[in-house]
Design a protein around this motif. Structure first.
Motif, PDB file in Angstrom:
ATOM      1  N   GLY A  14       0.810  -1.218   0.000  1.00  0.00           N
ATOM      2  CA  GLY A  14       0.000   0.000   0.000  1.00  0.00           C
ATOM      3  C   GLY A  14       0.835   1.256   0.000  1.00  0.00           C
ATOM      4  O   GLY A  14       0.472   2.259  -0.591  1.00  0.00           O
ATOM      5  N   GLY A  15       1.990   1.236   0.643  1.00  0.00           N
ATOM      6  CA  GLY A  15       2.854   2.401   0.674  1.00  0.00           C
ATOM      7  C   GLY A  15       3.481   2.705  -0.667  1.00  0.00           C
ATOM      8  O   GLY A  15       3.822   3.846  -0.959  1.00  0.00           O
ATOM      9  N   LEU A  16       3.624   1.703  -1.523  1.00  0.00           N
ATOM     10  CA  LEU A  16       4.215   1.929  -2.843  1.00  0.00           C
ATOM     11  C   LEU A  16       3.305   2.767  -3.737  1.00  0.00           C
ATOM     12  O   LEU A  16       3.771   3.512  -4.583  1.00  0.00           O
ATOM     13  CB  LEU A  16       4.491   0.588  -3.531  1.00  0.00           C
ATOM     14  CG  LEU A  16       5.612  -0.261  -2.930  1.00  0.00           C
ATOM     15  CD1 LEU A  16       5.694  -1.586  -3.658  1.00  0.00           C
ATOM     16  CD2 LEU A  16       6.935   0.467  -3.009  1.00  0.00           C
ATOM     17  N   LEU A  17       2.002   2.632  -3.550  1.00  0.00           N
ATOM     18  CA  LEU A  17       1.055   3.354  -4.407  1.00  0.00           C
ATOM     19  C   LEU A  17       0.736   4.749  -3.894  1.00  0.00           C
ATOM     20  O   LEU A  17       0.017   5.494  -4.535  1.00  0.00           O
ATOM     21  CB  LEU A  17      -0.234   2.540  -4.539  1.00  0.00           C
ATOM     22  CG  LEU A  17      -0.069   1.147  -5.142  1.00  0.00           C
ATOM     23  CD1 LEU A  17      -1.403   0.434  -5.185  1.00  0.00           C
ATOM     24  CD2 LEU A  17       0.550   1.220  -6.523  1.00  0.00           C
ATOM     25  N   SER A  18       1.280   5.113  -2.750  1.00  0.00           N
ATOM     26  CA  SER A  18       0.974   6.436  -2.211  1.00  0.00           C
ATOM     27  C   SER A  18       1.886   7.518  -2.778  1.00  0.00           C
ATOM     28  O   SER A  18       1.551   8.694  -2.710  1.00  0.00           O
ATOM     29  CB  SER A  18       1.086   6.407  -0.681  1.00  0.00           C
ATOM     30  OG  SER A  18       2.418   6.115  -0.304  1.00  0.00           O
ATOM     31  N   GLY A  19       3.016   7.141  -3.355  1.00  0.00           N
ATOM     32  CA  GLY A  19       3.923   8.127  -3.945  1.00  0.00           C
ATOM     33  C   GLY A  19       3.460   8.544  -5.328  1.00  0.00           C
ATOM     34  O   GLY A  19       2.520   7.982  -5.893  1.00  0.00           O
ATOM     35  N   PRO A  20       4.128   9.547  -5.902  1.00  0.00           N
ATOM     36  CA  PRO A  20       3.714  10.043  -7.218  1.00  0.00           C
ATOM     37  C   PRO A  20       3.851   8.989  -8.319  1.00  0.00           C
ATOM     38  O   PRO A  20       2.998   8.890  -9.194  1.00  0.00           O
ATOM     39  CB  PRO A  20       4.624  11.233  -7.486  1.00  0.00           C
ATOM     40  CG  PRO A  20       5.581  11.314  -6.382  1.00  0.00           C
ATOM     41  CD  PRO A  20       5.199  10.337  -5.330  1.00  0.00           C
ATOM     42  N   LEU A  21       4.916   8.182  -8.278  1.00  0.00           N
ATOM     43  CA  LEU A  21       5.075   7.153  -9.307  1.00  0.00           C
ATOM     44  C   LEU A  21       4.031   6.053  -9.135  1.00  0.00           C
ATOM     45  O   LEU A  21       3.521   5.517 -10.124  1.00  0.00           O
ATOM     46  CB  LEU A  21       6.479   6.557  -9.260  1.00  0.00           C
ATOM     47  CG  LEU A  21       7.595   7.446  -9.779  1.00  0.00           C
ATOM     48  CD1 LEU A  21       8.947   6.780  -9.614  1.00  0.00           C
ATOM     49  CD2 LEU A  21       7.355   7.814 -11.225  1.00  0.00           C
ATOM     50  N   GLY A  22       3.703   5.722  -7.908  1.00  0.00           N
ATOM     51  CA  GLY A  22       2.668   4.721  -7.667  1.00  0.00           C
ATOM     52  C   GLY A  22       1.313   5.188  -8.147  1.00  0.00           C
ATOM     53  O   GLY A  22       0.558   4.424  -8.747  1.00  0.00           O
ATOM     54  N   GLN A  23       1.013   6.457  -7.905  1.00  0.00           N
ATOM     55  CA  GLN A  23      -0.261   7.015  -8.372  1.00  0.00           C
ATOM     56  C   GLN A  23      -0.296   7.078  -9.893  1.00  0.00           C
ATOM     57  O   GLN A  23      -1.328   6.837 -10.512  1.00  0.00           O
ATOM     58  CB  GLN A  23      -0.478   8.399  -7.775  1.00  0.00           C
ATOM     59  CG  GLN A  23      -0.737   8.356  -6.283  1.00  0.00           C
ATOM     60  CD  GLN A  23      -0.833   9.728  -5.665  1.00  0.00           C
ATOM     61  OE1 GLN A  23      -0.559  10.732  -6.314  1.00  0.00           O
ATOM     62  NE2 GLN A  23      -1.213   9.778  -4.392  1.00  0.00           N
ATOM     63  N   MET A  24       0.847   7.379 -10.510  1.00  0.00           N
ATOM     64  CA  MET A  24       0.914   7.413 -11.962  1.00  0.00           C
ATOM     65  C   MET A  24       0.677   6.015 -12.529  1.00  0.00           C
ATOM     66  O   MET A  24      -0.007   5.851 -13.548  1.00  0.00           O
ATOM     67  CB  MET A  24       2.267   7.950 -12.427  1.00  0.00           C
ATOM     68  CG  MET A  24       2.323   8.252 -13.913  1.00  0.00           C
ATOM     69  SD  MET A  24       3.913   8.915 -14.448  1.00  0.00           S
ATOM     70  CE  MET A  24       4.075  10.348 -13.428  1.00  0.00           C
ATOM     71  N   LEU A  25       1.226   4.999 -11.858  1.00  0.00           N
ATOM     72  CA  LEU A  25       1.014   3.627 -12.298  1.00  0.00           C
ATOM     73  C   LEU A  25      -0.463   3.251 -12.204  1.00  0.00           C
ATOM     74  O   LEU A  25      -1.014   2.638 -13.121  1.00  0.00           O
ATOM     75  CB  LEU A  25       1.851   2.660 -11.461  1.00  0.00           C
ATOM     76  CG  LEU A  25       1.646   1.176 -11.776  1.00  0.00           C
ATOM     77  CD1 LEU A  25       2.083   0.867 -13.193  1.00  0.00           C
ATOM     78  CD2 LEU A  25       2.386   0.324 -10.773  1.00  0.00           C
ATOM     79  N   VAL A  26      -1.119   3.642 -11.126  1.00  0.00           N
ATOM     80  CA  VAL A  26      -2.543   3.352 -10.973  1.00  0.00           C
ATOM     81  C   VAL A  26      -3.348   4.025 -12.083  1.00  0.00           C
ATOM     82  O   VAL A  26      -4.243   3.417 -12.678  1.00  0.00           O
ATOM     83  CB  VAL A  26      -3.042   3.799  -9.580  1.00  0.00           C
ATOM     84  CG1 VAL A  26      -4.554   3.740  -9.489  1.00  0.00           C
ATOM     85  CG2 VAL A  26      -2.411   2.938  -8.496  1.00  0.00           C
ATOM     86  N   VAL A  27      -3.017   5.260 -12.402  1.00  0.00           N
ATOM     87  CA  VAL A  27      -3.725   5.984 -13.464  1.00  0.00           C
ATOM     88  C   VAL A  27      -3.490   5.320 -14.814  1.00  0.00           C
ATOM     89  O   VAL A  27      -4.424   5.141 -15.602  1.00  0.00           O
ATOM     90  CB  VAL A  27      -3.290   7.466 -13.495  1.00  0.00           C
ATOM     91  CG1 VAL A  27      -3.786   8.164 -14.745  1.00  0.00           C
ATOM     92  CG2 VAL A  27      -3.780   8.175 -12.245  1.00  0.00           C
ATOM     93  N   LEU A  28      -2.258   4.916 -15.091  1.00  0.00           N
ATOM     94  CA  LEU A  28      -1.954   4.267 -16.371  1.00  0.00           C
ATOM     95  C   LEU A  28      -2.664   2.925 -16.504  1.00  0.00           C
ATOM     96  O   LEU A  28      -3.150   2.581 -17.583  1.00  0.00           O
ATOM     97  CB  LEU A  28      -0.445   4.090 -16.532  1.00  0.00           C
ATOM     98  CG  LEU A  28       0.330   5.374 -16.810  1.00  0.00           C
ATOM     99  CD1 LEU A  28       1.824   5.100 -16.804  1.00  0.00           C
ATOM    100  CD2 LEU A  28      -0.094   5.983 -18.124  1.00  0.00           C
ATOM    101  N   VAL A  29      -2.735   2.172 -15.429  1.00  0.00           N
ATOM    102  CA  VAL A  29      -3.450   0.894 -15.466  1.00  0.00           C
ATOM    103  C   VAL A  29      -4.943   1.148 -15.689  1.00  0.00           C
ATOM    104  O   VAL A  29      -5.588   0.431 -16.471  1.00  0.00           O
ATOM    105  CB  VAL A  29      -3.195   0.085 -14.175  1.00  0.00           C
ATOM    106  CG1 VAL A  29      -4.131  -1.102 -14.070  1.00  0.00           C
ATOM    107  CG2 VAL A  29      -1.755  -0.381 -14.127  1.00  0.00           C
ATOM    108  N   ALA A  30      -5.492   2.166 -15.044  1.00  0.00           N
ATOM    109  CA  ALA A  30      -6.910   2.492 -15.232  1.00  0.00           C
ATOM    110  C   ALA A  30      -7.179   2.917 -16.677  1.00  0.00           C
ATOM    111  O   ALA A  30      -8.179   2.507 -17.280  1.00  0.00           O
ATOM    112  CB  ALA A  30      -7.332   3.594 -14.264  1.00  0.00           C
ATOM    113  N   VAL A  31      -6.298   3.714 -17.258  1.00  0.00           N
ATOM    114  CA  VAL A  31      -6.454   4.138 -18.652  1.00  0.00           C
ATOM    115  C   VAL A  31      -6.367   2.931 -19.578  1.00  0.00           C
ATOM    116  O   VAL A  31      -7.134   2.810 -20.544  1.00  0.00           O
ATOM    117  CB  VAL A  31      -5.408   5.213 -19.015  1.00  0.00           C
ATOM    118  CG1 VAL A  31      -5.353   5.451 -20.511  1.00  0.00           C
ATOM    119  CG2 VAL A  31      -5.704   6.504 -18.278  1.00  0.00           C
ATOM    120  N   ALA A  32      -5.450   2.016 -19.292  1.00  0.00           N
ATOM    121  CA  ALA A  32      -5.317   0.815 -20.116  1.00  0.00           C
ATOM    122  C   ALA A  32      -6.589  -0.025 -20.069  1.00  0.00           C
ATOM    123  O   ALA A  32      -7.037  -0.548 -21.096  1.00  0.00           O
ATOM    124  CB  ALA A  32      -4.124  -0.009 -19.649  1.00  0.00           C
TER     125      ALA A  32
END
Length: 70
Positions: A14-32
């Motif tokens: 959970g801590g990995l997704l709280s940073g800016p790169l983690g949030q960017m990864l979540v957004v990219l996966v959602a867009v995909a």
């Protein structure tokens, strides 16, 4: 209640997704996911439009020969 290590993995990551790169990864996966679902719907929509164009074209040709279907 005993939690297995597999059940604890999201809590540990959970801590990995709280940073800016983690949030960017979540957004990219959602867009995909949105793009993949959109491609499926567009494939179906394109087939429906093609079938409709063929049916309307056939009805138009029949009307040229004096056969009224509608």
């Amino acid at each position: 209640m005993v939690l297995t290590p597999l059940a604890l993995t999201p809590l540990q990551l959970g801590g990995l997704l709280s940073g800016p790169l983690g949030q960017m990864l979540v957004v990219l996966v959602a867009v995909a996911v949105v793009i993949l679902v959109g491609r499926l719907f567009l494939k179906v929509a394109w087939r429906l439009v093609t079938i409709a164009a063929i049916v309307v074209g056939a009805l138009l040709l029949l009307s040229f020969f004096g056969i009224n279907v509608l």
